[in-house]
Write a protein that holds these residues in place. Structure first.
Motif, mmCIF file in Angstrom:
data_model
loop_
_atom_site.group_PDB
_atom_site.id
_atom_site.type_symbol
_atom_site.label_atom_id
_atom_site.label_comp_id
_atom_site.label_asym_id
_atom_site.label_seq_id
_atom_site.Cartn_x
_atom_site.Cartn_y
_atom_site.Cartn_z
ATOM 1 N N PHE A 60 1.033 14.280 0.672
ATOM 2 C CA PHE A 60 2.173 14.997 0.484
ATOM 3 C C PHE A 60 1.752 14.113 -1.551
ATOM 4 N N GLU A 61 1.547 13.549 -1.572
ATOM 5 C CA GLU A 61 2.150 12.870 -2.730
ATOM 6 C C GLU A 61 1.318 13.731 -3.674
ATOM 7 N N THR A 62 0.235 14.042 -3.148
ATOM 8 C CA THR A 62 -0.674 15.391 -3.862
ATOM 9 C C THR A 62 -0.619 16.414 -3.953
ATOM 10 N N TYR A 63 0.043 17.217 -2.983
ATOM 11 C CA TYR A 63 0.186 18.704 -2.437
ATOM 12 C C TYR A 63 2.020 18.517 -2.585
ATOM 13 N N SER A 64 2.552 18.045 -2.612
ATOM 14 C CA SER A 64 4.067 18.236 -2.667
ATOM 15 C C SER A 64 4.289 19.231 -4.033
ATOM 16 N N ASP A 65 5.181 19.907 -3.732
ATOM 17 C CA ASP A 65 5.825 20.846 -5.032
ATOM 18 C C ASP A 65 7.103 20.284 -4.555
ATOM 19 N N ASN A 66 7.891 18.845 -4.116
ATOM 20 C CA ASN A 66 8.929 18.345 -4.190
ATOM 21 C C ASN A 66 8.852 17.384 -4.876
ATOM 22 N N PRO A 67 9.403 17.686 -6.353
ATOM 23 C CA PRO A 67 8.631 15.446 -7.172
ATOM 24 C C PRO A 67 8.867 14.448 -6.699
ATOM 25 N N SER A 68 10.696 14.822 -5.811
ATOM 26 C CA SER A 68 11.090 13.500 -4.909
ATOM 27 C C SER A 68 10.067 12.949 -4.126
ATOM 28 N N LEU A 69 9.893 14.212 -3.247
ATOM 29 C CA LEU A 69 8.862 13.693 -1.914
ATOM 30 C C LEU A 69 7.785 13.315 -2.489
ATOM 31 N N LYS A 70 6.743 13.668 -3.459
ATOM 32 C CA LYS A 70 5.937 13.060 -4.117
ATOM 33 C C LYS A 70 6.339 11.721 -4.835
ATOM 34 N N GLN A 71 6.780 11.429 -5.022
ATOM 35 C CA GLN A 71 7.534 10.035 -5.112
ATOM 36 C C GLN A 71 7.394 9.097 -4.083
ATOM 37 N N LEU A 72 8.854 9.720 -3.069
ATOM 38 C CA LEU A 72 8.704 8.881 -1.746
ATOM 39 C C LEU A 72 7.058 8.934 -0.720
ATOM 40 N N GLY A 73 6.413 9.346 -0.906
ATOM 41 C CA GLY A 73 5.267 9.500 -0.114
ATOM 42 C C GLY A 73 4.181 8.408 -0.975
ATOM 43 N N SER A 74 4.302 8.270 -2.221
ATOM 44 C CA SER A 74 3.557 7.631 -2.758
ATOM 45 C C SER A 74 4.658 6.427 -3.297
ATOM 46 N N LYS A 75 5.433 6.025 -2.872
ATOM 47 C CA LYS A 75 6.188 4.695 -3.015
ATOM 48 C C LYS A 75 5.660 3.979 -1.326
ATOM 49 N N VAL A 76 5.994 4.531 -0.653
ATOM 50 C CA VAL A 76 6.044 4.163 1.031
ATOM 51 C C VAL A 76 3.857 4.532 0.989
ATOM 52 N N ARG A 77 3.293 5.069 0.526
ATOM 53 C CA ARG A 77 1.706 4.727 0.988
ATOM 54 C C ARG A 77 1.576 3.436 -0.110
ATOM 55 N N LYS A 78 1.854 3.341 -1.669
ATOM 56 C CA LYS A 78 1.606 1.528 -1.748
ATOM 57 C C LYS A 78 2.384 0.781 -0.809
ATOM 58 N N ASP A 79 3.234 0.882 -0.447
ATOM 59 C CA ASP A 79 3.709 -0.351 0.119
ATOM 60 C C ASP A 79 3.131 -0.872 1.331
ATOM 61 N N ILE A 80 2.767 0.438 2.206
ATOM 62 C CA ILE A 80 1.812 0.093 3.956
ATOM 63 C C ILE A 80 0.769 -0.659 2.944
ATOM 64 N N LEU A 81 -0.488 -0.072 1.711
ATOM 65 C CA LEU A 81 -1.571 -0.835 1.582
ATOM 66 C C LEU A 81 -0.661 -2.188 1.295
ATOM 67 N N GLY A 82 0.009 -2.140 0.736
ATOM 68 C CA GLY A 82 0.673 -3.500 0.263
ATOM 69 C C GLY A 82 0.612 -4.172 1.614
ATOM 70 N N GLY A 83 1.300 -3.698 2.181
ATOM 71 C CA GLY A 83 1.067 -4.919 3.792
ATOM 72 C C GLY A 83 2.677 -5.221 4.518
ATOM 73 N N GLN A 84 3.194 -3.988 3.773
ATOM 74 C CA GLN A 84 4.972 -3.928 4.556
ATOM 75 C C GLN A 84 4.378 -3.239 5.418
ATOM 76 N N SER A 85 4.452 -2.444 7.343
ATOM 77 C CA SER A 85 4.665 -2.012 8.004
ATOM 78 C C SER A 85 5.286 -0.521 8.036
ATOM 79 N N LEU A 86 5.778 0.318 8.350
ATOM 80 C CA LEU A 86 6.131 2.208 8.183
ATOM 81 C C LEU A 86 7.212 1.707 9.060
#
Length: 86
Positions: A60-86
């Motif tokens: 979603f971060e790579t292929y979404s047309d909506n910049p806000s959705l890209k940013q949200l996908g990036s933020k959530v992905r980084k949080d998960i990779l950092g140890g946060q739960s979904l």
């Protein structure tokens, strides 16, 4: 920890007969209801098919047309990779 800035949206106006809308709280950066539904359905399909959540979010971060959705996908992905739960 990085924080995401959200805008404040009034959910009840004084003197208004409108009811409280909890979805008004979940609109960071102008993500439409249609985009939220598509995002949720597609994420669920990918996870059900065995795609790791972080890879699905990267899609979603790579292929979404909506910049806000890209940013949200990036933020959530980084949080998960950092140890946060979904």
């Amino acid at each position: 920890q990085e924080l995401m800035t959200l805008k404040l949206v009034p959910i009840i106006q004084k003197g208004s007969a409108r009811r409280w809308n909890p979805l008004a709280l979940i609109n960071p950066g102008g993500i439409s209801a249609k985009d939220k539904i598509a995002f949720t359905r597609n994420l669920a399909m990918m996870v059900k098919a065995g795609v790791p959540v972080t890879e699905a979010l990267l899609y979603f971060e790579t292929y979404s047309d909506n910049p806000s959705l890209k940013q949200l996908g990036s933020k959530v992905r980084k949080d998960i990779l950092g140890g946060q739960s979904l």
